[in-house]
Design a protein around this motif. Structure first.
Motif, PDB file in Angstrom:
ATOM      1  N   SER A   9       0.838  -1.200   0.000  1.00 24.91           N
ATOM      2  CA  SER A   9       0.000   0.000   0.000  1.00 24.91           C
ATOM      3  C   SER A   9       0.873   1.250   0.000  1.00 24.91           C
ATOM      4  CB  SER A   9      -0.905  -0.003   1.252  1.00 24.91           C
ATOM      5  OG  SER A   9      -1.971   0.904   1.084  1.00 24.91           O
ATOM      6  N   ASP A  10       0.274   2.342  -0.443  1.00 24.95           N
ATOM      7  CA  ASP A  10       0.879   3.664  -0.300  1.00 24.95           C
ATOM      8  C   ASP A  10       2.260   3.830  -0.928  1.00 24.95           C
ATOM      9  OD1 ASP A  10      -1.142   3.159   1.912  1.00 24.95           O
ATOM     10  OD2 ASP A  10      -0.824   5.310   2.154  1.00 24.95           O
ATOM     11  N   PRO A  11       2.453   3.422  -2.188  1.00 24.75           N
ATOM     12  CA  PRO A  11       3.766   3.677  -2.803  1.00 24.75           C
ATOM     13  C   PRO A  11       4.024   5.156  -3.083  1.00 24.75           C
ATOM     14  CG  PRO A  11       2.271   2.648  -4.379  1.00 24.75           C
ATOM     15  CD  PRO A  11       1.595   2.573  -3.046  1.00 24.75           C
ATOM     16  N   GLY A  45      -4.367   1.633  -2.173  1.00 25.16           N
ATOM     17  CA  GLY A  45      -4.488   3.082  -2.276  1.00 25.16           C
ATOM     18  C   GLY A  45      -3.216   3.881  -2.124  1.00 25.16           C
ATOM     19  N   ASP A  46      -3.356   5.180  -2.401  1.00 24.24           N
ATOM     20  CA  ASP A  46      -2.215   6.099  -2.457  1.00 24.24           C
ATOM     21  C   ASP A  46      -1.142   5.563  -3.397  1.00 24.24           C
ATOM     22  OD1 ASP A  46      -3.559   7.840  -0.834  1.00 24.24           O
ATOM     23  OD2 ASP A  46      -2.130   7.786   0.823  1.00 24.24           O
ATOM     24  N   LEU A  47      -1.566   5.157  -4.578  1.00 25.68           N
ATOM     25  CA  LEU A  47      -0.596   4.758  -5.599  1.00 25.68           C
ATOM     26  C   LEU A  47       0.235   5.967  -5.999  1.00 25.68           C
ATOM     27  CD1 LEU A  47      -2.854   2.477  -5.729  1.00 25.68           C
ATOM     28  CD2 LEU A  47      -2.009   2.079  -8.042  1.00 25.68           C
ATOM     29  N   GLY A  79      -6.825   5.780  -2.978  1.00 21.92           N
ATOM     30  CA  GLY A  79      -6.432   6.363  -1.690  1.00 21.92           C
ATOM     31  C   GLY A  79      -6.640   7.871  -1.697  1.00 21.92           C
ATOM     32  N   ASN A  80      -6.528   8.498  -0.547  1.00 21.34           N
ATOM     33  CA  ASN A  80      -6.797   9.943  -0.480  1.00 21.34           C
ATOM     34  C   ASN A  80      -5.830  10.750  -1.340  1.00 21.34           C
ATOM     35  OD1 ASN A  80      -5.130   9.000   1.896  1.00 21.34           O
ATOM     36  ND2 ASN A  80      -4.755  11.208   2.086  1.00 21.34           N
ATOM     37  N   HIS A  81      -4.563  10.282  -1.443  1.00 20.27           N
ATOM     38  CA  HIS A  81      -3.608  11.025  -2.273  1.00 20.27           C
ATOM     39  C   HIS A  81      -3.913  10.865  -3.764  1.00 20.27           C
ATOM     40  CE1 HIS A  81      -0.408  12.708   0.392  1.00 20.27           C
ATOM     41  NE2 HIS A  81      -0.995  11.889   1.254  1.00 20.27           N
ATOM     42  N   ASP A  82      -4.644   9.813  -4.138  1.00 23.29           N
ATOM     43  CA  ASP A  82      -5.040   9.637  -5.540  1.00 23.29           C
ATOM     44  C   ASP A  82      -6.180  10.574  -5.918  1.00 23.29           C
ATOM     45  OD1 ASP A  82      -3.217   7.452  -5.865  1.00 23.29           O
ATOM     46  OD2 ASP A  82      -4.663   6.177  -4.804  1.00 23.29           O
ATOM     47  N   LEU A 191      -9.735  -1.548   2.141  1.00 23.35           N
ATOM     48  CA  LEU A 191     -10.007  -0.114   2.215  1.00 23.35           C
ATOM     49  C   LEU A 191      -8.679   0.596   2.402  1.00 23.35           C
ATOM     50  CD1 LEU A 191     -11.530   0.945   5.653  1.00 23.35           C
ATOM     51  CD2 LEU A 191     -10.526  -1.298   5.277  1.00 23.35           C
ATOM     52  N   HIS A 192      -8.661   1.886   2.149  1.00 22.90           N
ATOM     53  CA  HIS A 192      -7.385   2.598   2.275  1.00 22.90           C
ATOM     54  C   HIS A 192      -7.066   2.950   3.725  1.00 22.90           C
ATOM     55  CE1 HIS A 192      -3.999   5.098   1.536  1.00 22.90           C
ATOM     56  NE2 HIS A 192      -4.590   6.141   2.079  1.00 22.90           N
ATOM     57  N   HIS A 193      -8.056   3.416   4.466  1.00 22.53           N
ATOM     58  CA  HIS A 193      -7.780   3.963   5.803  1.00 22.53           C
ATOM     59  C   HIS A 193      -7.586   2.865   6.851  1.00 22.53           C
ATOM     60  CE1 HIS A 193      -9.202   7.598   3.841  1.00 22.53           C
ATOM     61  NE2 HIS A 193      -8.641   8.277   4.831  1.00 22.53           N
ATOM     62  N   GLY A 247      -4.035   0.483   4.267  1.00 26.48           N
ATOM     63  CA  GLY A 247      -2.774   1.210   4.314  1.00 26.48           C
ATOM     64  C   GLY A 247      -2.963   2.482   5.127  1.00 26.48           C
ATOM     65  N   HIS A 248      -2.435   3.604   4.615  1.00 30.08           N
ATOM     66  CA  HIS A 248      -2.664   4.979   5.099  1.00 30.08           C
ATOM     67  C   HIS A 248      -1.646   5.446   6.129  1.00 30.08           C
ATOM     68  CE1 HIS A 248      -4.856   8.673   5.198  1.00 30.08           C
ATOM     69  NE2 HIS A 248      -5.367   8.514   6.394  1.00 30.08           N
ATOM     70  N   ILE A 249      -1.378   4.684   7.188  1.00 30.12           N
ATOM     71  CA  ILE A 249      -0.298   5.069   8.114  1.00 30.12           C
ATOM     72  C   ILE A 249       0.912   4.214   7.770  1.00 30.12           C
ATOM     73  CG2 ILE A 249       0.493   5.005  10.486  1.00 30.12           C
ATOM     74  CD1 ILE A 249      -1.985   6.148  11.403  1.00 30.12           C
TER      75      ILE A 249
HETATM   76 FE   LIG Z   1      -3.465   7.818   2.729  1.00 26.14          FE
END
Ligand SMILES: [Fe+2]
Length: 316
Positions: A9-11, A45-47, A79-82, A191-193, A247-249
């Motif tokens: 997650s989160d790359p 998420g947050d690719l 993800g939120n950054h996406d 989920l992302h969070h 992911g997320h943290i």
């Molecule tokens: Fe995130």
């Protein structure tokens, strides 16, 4: 035959501000597909780091080059950054909340979905944007959520908080009646969070060496929260979810909430604590048994997995 899933997650791919993340993501994927012989990859998420369409296309090309731009090999969620991106320079910090307020949430989610259209081609969904969705891969059924809350001046001023709507809960519950879910050997929610609370930090199994104090400090921030976690786990219990991936943290670890094992793989490419190395999770599903292992990225792809580099946890 057991099925092996690699979860990362989160790359946070961003060729401008994080150019080192792209080769690192490639190494993790090559490690998962090569040394770990993963049948399927999940990225929660947050690719991207800044919701940049060029970065999305770069990631798409990476997936293509590795032969995984196909639904049977790869699952991604937003993800939120996406959607909202993030501030990357000190100057951005001032302008970022206004950027979050002005951007078109639905358009950004659509761009993400369209970029990876092949990966969403066989989803079972009741929603025009595609979340929540069911996806069956061999004897595993995946339930993917969009946990990215829409902008709100008070509740979500910089786009990083999470929410899953009551309508999405209702749709997920309906989807769980589908035979793809009912007959699956393993049911996994994505989920992302993150879904742990501050009081759960003491029970986290951390693979990559980040301190519990470091995690606690981050989840105390009011801009990193998923709202409605208690209701979500009621839904997961009602749906017989076996495992939650998120992911997320940015660390890699595991915990159990309401009896459901949960894995975080957000330290695979961009960990908060770099000294511990880069870890991602591998889940092996054999009939109704799941075994989850946090795998450390080795420099040599062919090197055998060292027992002392893994955190094994039987989860069912
Ligand atoms: Fe995130």
């Amino acid at each position: 035959m057991p099925m092996r899933i690699a979860h990362l997650s989160d790359p946070h791919i961003n060729l401008k501000y994080h150019p080192q993340h792209l080769p690192r993501l490639r190494r993790v994927l090559e490690d998962a597909l090569g040394r770990m012989r993963a049948d399927h990859i999940i990225i929660t998420g947050d690719l991207t780091s800044n919701a940049d369409a060029r970065d999305l296309l770069t990631i798409r090309r990476l997936f293509e080059s590795l032969g995984i731009l196909k639904s049977s090999k790869l699952t991604v969620i937003v993800g939120n950054h996406d959607v909202f991106g993030g501030p990357h320079l000190a100057d951005d910090l001032l302008a970022f909340p206004d950027r979050c307020r002005r951007l078109d949430y639905d358009e950004k989610v659509s761009i993400f979905q369209d970029t990876f259209a092949e990966l969403f081609s066989d989803m079972i969904t009741m929603d025009a944007q595609g979340y929540p969705f069911l996806k069956r891969v061999k004897n595993v059924c995946l339930l993917g959520f969009n946990s990215i809350a829409r902008h709100s001046l008070l509740q979500n001023p910089v786009g990083s908080n999470g929410n899953i709507s009551s309508e999405a809960h209702r749709q997920a519950f309906e989807l769980a009646k589908h035979h793809a879910w009912q007959t699956a050997g393993s049911r996994i929610a994505l989920l992302h969070h993150h879904t742990f609370r501050p009081r759960d930090v003491a029970h986290l199994e951390v693979a990559d060496g980040i301190s519990r104090g470091g995690i606690a400090a981050r989840i105390e921030q009011h801009t990193l929260k998923l709202h409605g976690k208690r209701q979500l786990f009621k839904l997961f219990k009602a749906m017989d979810v076996d495992l939650v991936l998120h992911g997320h943290i940015h660390f890699t670890g595991s915990y159990t909430r309401d009896g459901i094992p949960c894995l975080n793989s957000a330290g695979a490419v961009y960990p908060v604590f770099r000294g511990g190395g880069y870890y991602y999770n591998v889940i092996e599903v054999d009939k109704k048994e799941q075994t989850c292992t946090a795998v450390k990225l080795e420099k040599k792809l062919t090197k055998a997995l060292q027992e002392d580099n893994s955190l094994a946890m039987s989860v069912r």
